[in-house]
Design a protein around this motif. Structure first.
Motif, short mmCIF file in Angstrom:
data_model
loop_
_atom_site.label_atom_id
_atom_site.label_comp_id
_atom_site.label_asym_id
_atom_site.label_seq_id
_atom_site.Cartn_x
_atom_site.Cartn_y
_atom_site.Cartn_z
N ASN A 269 2.29 -46.64 -22.19
CA ASN A 269 2.66 -47.46 -23.34
C ASN A 269 1.45 -47.95 -24.14
OD1 ASN A 269 5.55 -47.45 -22.93
ND2 ASN A 269 5.09 -48.65 -21.11
N THR A 270 0.39 -47.15 -24.17
CA THR A 270 -0.72 -47.48 -25.06
C THR A 270 -0.98 -46.27 -25.95
OG1 THR A 270 -2.38 -46.60 -23.57
CG2 THR A 270 -1.86 -48.94 -23.34
N GLY B 102 -3.68 -44.08 -24.40
CA GLY B 102 -3.21 -43.19 -23.34
C GLY B 102 -2.63 -41.90 -23.90
N LEU B 103 -1.68 -42.05 -24.82
CA LEU B 103 -1.03 -40.84 -25.33
C LEU B 103 -2.00 -40.01 -26.17
CD1 LEU B 103 1.55 -39.27 -25.21
CD2 LEU B 103 2.36 -40.44 -27.25
N ILE B 104 -2.91 -40.69 -26.88
CA ILE B 104 -3.90 -39.93 -27.66
C ILE B 104 -4.77 -39.09 -26.73
CG2 ILE B 104 -6.00 -40.17 -29.06
CD1 ILE B 104 -4.65 -42.52 -30.49
N LEU C 154 5.09 -40.95 -21.00
CA LEU C 154 3.97 -41.88 -21.02
C LEU C 154 4.23 -43.09 -21.91
CD1 LEU C 154 1.02 -39.32 -21.04
CD2 LEU C 154 2.12 -40.45 -19.10
N MET C 155 5.27 -43.02 -22.74
CA MET C 155 5.65 -44.18 -23.56
C MET C 155 7.05 -44.58 -23.13
SD MET C 155 3.13 -44.81 -25.64
CE MET C 155 2.07 -44.37 -27.01
N THR C 156 7.13 -45.52 -22.22
CA THR C 156 8.44 -45.89 -21.68
C THR C 156 9.05 -47.07 -22.41
OG1 THR C 156 7.28 -47.19 -20.03
CG2 THR C 156 7.99 -45.00 -19.37
#
Lengths: 274, 297, 368
Positions: free
Chosen positions: A135-136, A139-141, A215-217
């Motif tokens: 959820n950052t 992180g996803l980037i 990764l984005m919950t």
């Protein structure tokens, strides 16, 4: 040259165009109908009455759908910038700096790019959980950068290989160091390659689903494809909202694709030709 | 040996090393390490967040997979989906490419139309199609019922065979354009004078296609085929959004099943085993890809 | 004193030896040309002097200082590249000024030096243009100007004229010659074009397969090629070669038997076979055979090609073929019968196995 019958050709072209656009057109038409119009029988092909209510509703009632688009934009932009920076440097090292085993490294990078994303999930989820990266944006980037760096490296390395090496050698004779050559000679000369690669990576990241899903919950952090797909309906899927949100989410990609058609096609075919 | 390297070369190599390090770190962190960890997970038992102790259980999860019908079903679904959609995509791709290689007005718009399905997110593409497939309010049933072709609405996504076919249609619609672009690039690299020579030899249009175009397109076609096959083998959001793997498990791909095992049933280790099997299937394909590329050079 | 000394320099790529034991001292102010076919190691040698390639073995000294590990910019050398290698995104002025800017030369001095060089090369009106807006010849001048501005101790040229068309090449070649005469800087020039080599060079180094085949003035390499390779490479059309065997009477006879020489102007030692070389321009053509005379043989014209000032005749002496260059006016036509005469002073004799030229015999008869 003899003139061949053109009628069949145009019929086929029109058919292809219609089939390609059909789902998008139907979606746009749906988004412009009233709820009654969407579920009417006999079916409404054209919106009657025509309404922008669904779009207004999104802005007033479901701002999270707009947030998804913003999230997508931040992640895709971040991923593109990082991938181009890292990938550009790596591509230059592999194509020009006389790396030993450059060929082996290129094949290694190609091979890891074929890992199925789902096979990364159990481990990535745990690692990101432990590092607090779930959820950052960061992180996803990072995750997307990892996923699309191999493509970036290959594209840019093959672009650099088309530049005449003598210009860089002349720069060495003039007294530039490698960093300076890369920055003030190679990058200015390679911008078409960077543009094409960057556009494709942006689209890849914008469209990516499995990692963005896992990764984005938190709802507020979801990207557009995931957020819209998981949009909850009370009884059934609320198609008037979904169609409208989807239109909003695909418009940026449609615009980018339309403007940079040539670069994208060039980049795609160059990448696959390798 | 180190002392043999000239300082000139060493400076260059060090710069190269510095340039490639960020990329290698990211690739190792995001791609290599997770795969290795998935393999470790698949041979053991551990808690979800990895905080608890890890117990080695050997091939237990793999043995369980061997007797798991749902796993075999998902493997079968994945392979069937790949085997049906790829030839269709190829045929459509070649057709579109040949079409796009002709001269006609408004070519820009046509090319854009071909590019759009590829450029949009698969997840959202799938939603559009799900809406058109909708049994009660979808475009297809509306048109079919109104025109009198059928008298009862067709349950496009509710029948096992129809659901698979519907999924294939979406995949073909989305990715034929990618095939077409690669094949088109190949087409445009064929020298024109070959066709002129063919015409001097008295070839018909069809003979030109068979004797000149197809043989010279072998390379691009092979590349497109393999890239697309690997994509199809890891298909995830298409069944996720279209059918959620249903009806029952008729369209449940390996990726989707693995996802459900990991995140719905919360069995990380078992899911890791599925993921490793899928990885091996795709690894075999990528080996084929790399060998093909090697032979091309 | 800017003497460039290459002391047994070698370059290896893995197991491949691109250049072996290159040993040469280039004198102050000398114009040295490295000549050879592609892949002979001439460019690699030049790039080792420039510092673009590392040196695997041996020592390079420029003006007395060892340069093996010195960065290109600190060697006091400037290079002109085959495809100009101008920065396409910078103006002519910036292209020429780059090295000085990087050396932190004051702006006023940069402008002064670039201006002076531009004037010398006739580029003053083009300083603000981008390279794309220049003709091939102008671009080449910018590339040369960029080298001159730095006032280097040594100029390096890597096939600088081969991207130009034939007419412009001749013009630029002459300009280069004048420039060298004016600046008098030590120059190393790589080319595969023997005309450039012959016209520009004080000395020519002919390379073959990574090895120096011969070093000498243009006259020396033409008149006294050290081996068969040099003999065949210098001169156009290429030298005729034919194998001779010594018969019982001590005469040297061609394989088909139609050409027989009583003696060879070389120290053949105990060899029973040698290879004879004679340049097409060194064979004298006589009208119909004047009767038996030394080194004179009847021949038939198999093919006659008019080149303009000259004509090339392909002659048959029995089974032996010889290419001969004659004047273009009234040249013999195909099918004509005539005779040729060889001049012993212009015959070259090579060892069949090593290809080395055999030393001229002391008893050599002076020509004519």
């Amino acid at each position: 040259m003899t003139k061949r019958p053109r009628f069949g050709l145009y019929a086929l072209v029109i058919l292809s165009v219609v089939v390609s656009f059909l789902p998008i057109i139907w979606l746009v038409l749906t988004s412009l109908k009233t709820t009654e119009g969407i579920y009417a029988w006999p079916p409404q092909y054209l919106p009657d009455p025509f309404t922008l209510k669904n779009y207004i509703n999104i802005f007033t009632n479901s701002p999270e759908l707009l947030l998804y688009v913003l999230n997508s934009f931040i992640v895709a932009l971040g991923c593109t910038v990082v991938a181009l920076s890292f990938g550009g440097m790596a591509g230059y090292a592999l194509s020009r700096l006389g790396m030993r085993r450059a060929g082996v490294l290129m094949v290694f990078i190609l091979a890891v790019s074929m890992f199925p994303p789902v096979s990364l999930l159990p481990s990535l989820f745990q690692t990101f959980l432990n590092l607090g990266l779930l959820n950052t944006y960061t992180g996803l980037i990072i995750a997307h950068t990892g996923l699309f760096l191999p493509f970036t490296v290959w594209m840019l390395a093959s672009y650099f290989a088309t530049l005449p090496p003598e210009i860089e050698e002349a720069a060495r004779m003039d007294g530039m160091g490698f960093f300076r050559i890369f920055w003030s000679i190679v990058i200015p000369l390679s911008w078409p390659g960077f543009v094409a690669t960057g556009l494709i990576v942006f689209i890849f990241s914008w469209n990516e689903f499995p990692l963005a899903l896992v990764l984005m919950t938190q709802n507020a952090m979801r990207t557009a494809p995931v957020g819209i797909s998981l949009y909850p309906g009370e009884y059934a899927f609320p198609w008037e909202t979904i169609s409208t949100a989807t239109v909003i989410a695909i418009v940026p990609v449609l615009i980018i694709t339309a403007i940079f058609q040539k670069q994208i096609v060039g980049g795609l075919t160059a990448g696959a030709g390798k | 040996m180190i002392s043999m390297i000239s300082p000139l070369d060493r400076r260059r190599h060090l710069t190269g090393l510095a340039f490639i390090t960020p990329t290698m770190l990211v690739i190792i962190a995001i791609l290599v390490y997770p795969i290795l960890q998935s393999i470790v997970l698949s041979f053991g038992q551990s808690s979800i967040d990895g905080s608890g102790p890890y117990q080695f259980v050997g091939l237990k999860h793999y043995a369980a997979l061997a007797g798991n019908d749902r796993f075999w079903n998902s493997l079968w679904v994945t392979l069937t989906f790949t085997a049906i959609s790829i030839p269709l995509e190829l045929a459509m791709g070649i057709g579109l490419a040949v079409l796009m290689n002709e001269h006609f007005r408004f070519k820009g718009i046509a090319r854009l139309a071909v590019l759009f399905p590829w450029a949009l997110p698969t997840a959202l593409n799938t939603l559009m199609w799900r809406w058109m497939y909708n049994t009660d309010y979808g475009l297809f049933n509306a048109a079919a019922l109104q025109s009198g072709l059928v008298d009862r609405p067709i349950n496009w996504l509710g029948d096992e065979t129809l659901a698979m076919m519907s999924m294939v249609v979406v995949a073909v619609w989305k990715t034929s354009s990618f095939m077409a672009l690669i094949i088109l690039a190949g087409l445009q690299s064929i020298p024109r004078d070959l066709y002129e020579a063919g015409r001097m030899d008295g070839m018909t249009r069809w003979q030109e296609f068979r004797e000149i175009t197809l043989p010279l397109l072998k390379g691009p076609i092979l590349v497109a085929l393999i890239v697309r096959s690997m994509d199809a083998l890891r298909t995830f959001e298409l069944p996720f959004n279209l059918t959620d793997g249903g009806p029952v498990t008729a369209t449940e791909s390996l990726s989707l099943y693995a996802y459900k095992v990991i995140f719905d049933f919360i069995e990380f280790n078992y899911g890791a085993a599925i993921v490793v099997v899928q990885f091996l299937v795709i690894f075999a394909m990528s080996l084929l890809y790399i060998l093909t590329l090697r032979n091309k050079d | 004193m800017t003497e460039v000394k290459l002391d047994r320099i070698g370059k290896k790529y893995g197991a491949v030896e691109a250049v072996q034991q290159f040993d040469l001292t280039i004198r102050e102010g000398e114009f040295l040309v490295l000549l050879g076919p592609s892949g002979c190691g001439k460019s690699t040698t030049l790039r080792m002097i420039a510092g673009l390639e590392s040196i695997t073995s041996g020592d390079l000294t420029i003006g007395g200082a060892r340069m093996n590990d010195v960065d290109p910019k600190d060697r006091g050398v400037a290079m002109v590249f085959q495809n100009y290698a101008l920065y396409p995104h910078k103006s002519v002025f910036d292209n020429m000024a780059m090295a000085l800017k990087l050396q932190k030369v004051p702006t006023a001095e940069i402008e002064e030096r670039v201006g002076r060089t531009a004037e010398l090369l006739g580029l003053t009106d083009y300083l603000q243009r981008k390279p794309a807006a220049l003709s091939g010849g102008q671009r080449q001048r910018v590339a040369i100007g960029r080298a001159i501005v730095r006032t280097p101790k040594v100029f390096l040229f890597d096939e600088p004229l081969s991207n130009l068309d034939a007419k412009l090449r001749v013009k630029m070649r002459m300009e280069l010659q004048e420039l060298h005469d004016r600046l008098g800087a030590t120059s190393v020039y790589v080319t595969h074009d023997q005309v450039e080599a012959m016209t520009l060079a004080d000395r020519i180094v002919i390379m073959n397969g990574g090895v120096v085949a011969q070093v000498g003035t243009p006259r020396e390499v033409y008149d006294h090629p050290a081996d068969e390779f040099v003999a065949g490479f210098i001169g156009s059309p290429a030298m005729n070669f034919l194998d001779l065997a010594r018969d019982d009477t001590g005469r040297w006879v061609s394989d088909c038997g139609n050409l027989a020489l009583p003696a060879l102007p070389a120290d053949t030692g105990s060899r029973s076979r040698v290879r004879l070389g004679v340049r097409p321009e060194h064979i004298e053509v006589l009208p119909e055979a004047p009767g038996p005379a030394p080194l004179t043989y009847p021949a038939r014209v198999l093919l006659a090609e008019l080149l303009g000032a000259d004509a090339l005749l392909s002659l048959g002496i029995g089974e032996t073929r010889l290419l001969v260059r004659v004047g273009g006016a009234d040249h013999p036509v195909q099918g004509a019968h005539l005779a040729i005469r060889l001049n012993p002073a212009q015959l070259h004799v090579f060892d069949i196995d090593t290809g080395r030229a055999l030393p001229r015999s002391a008893a050599e008869v002076p020509p004519r």
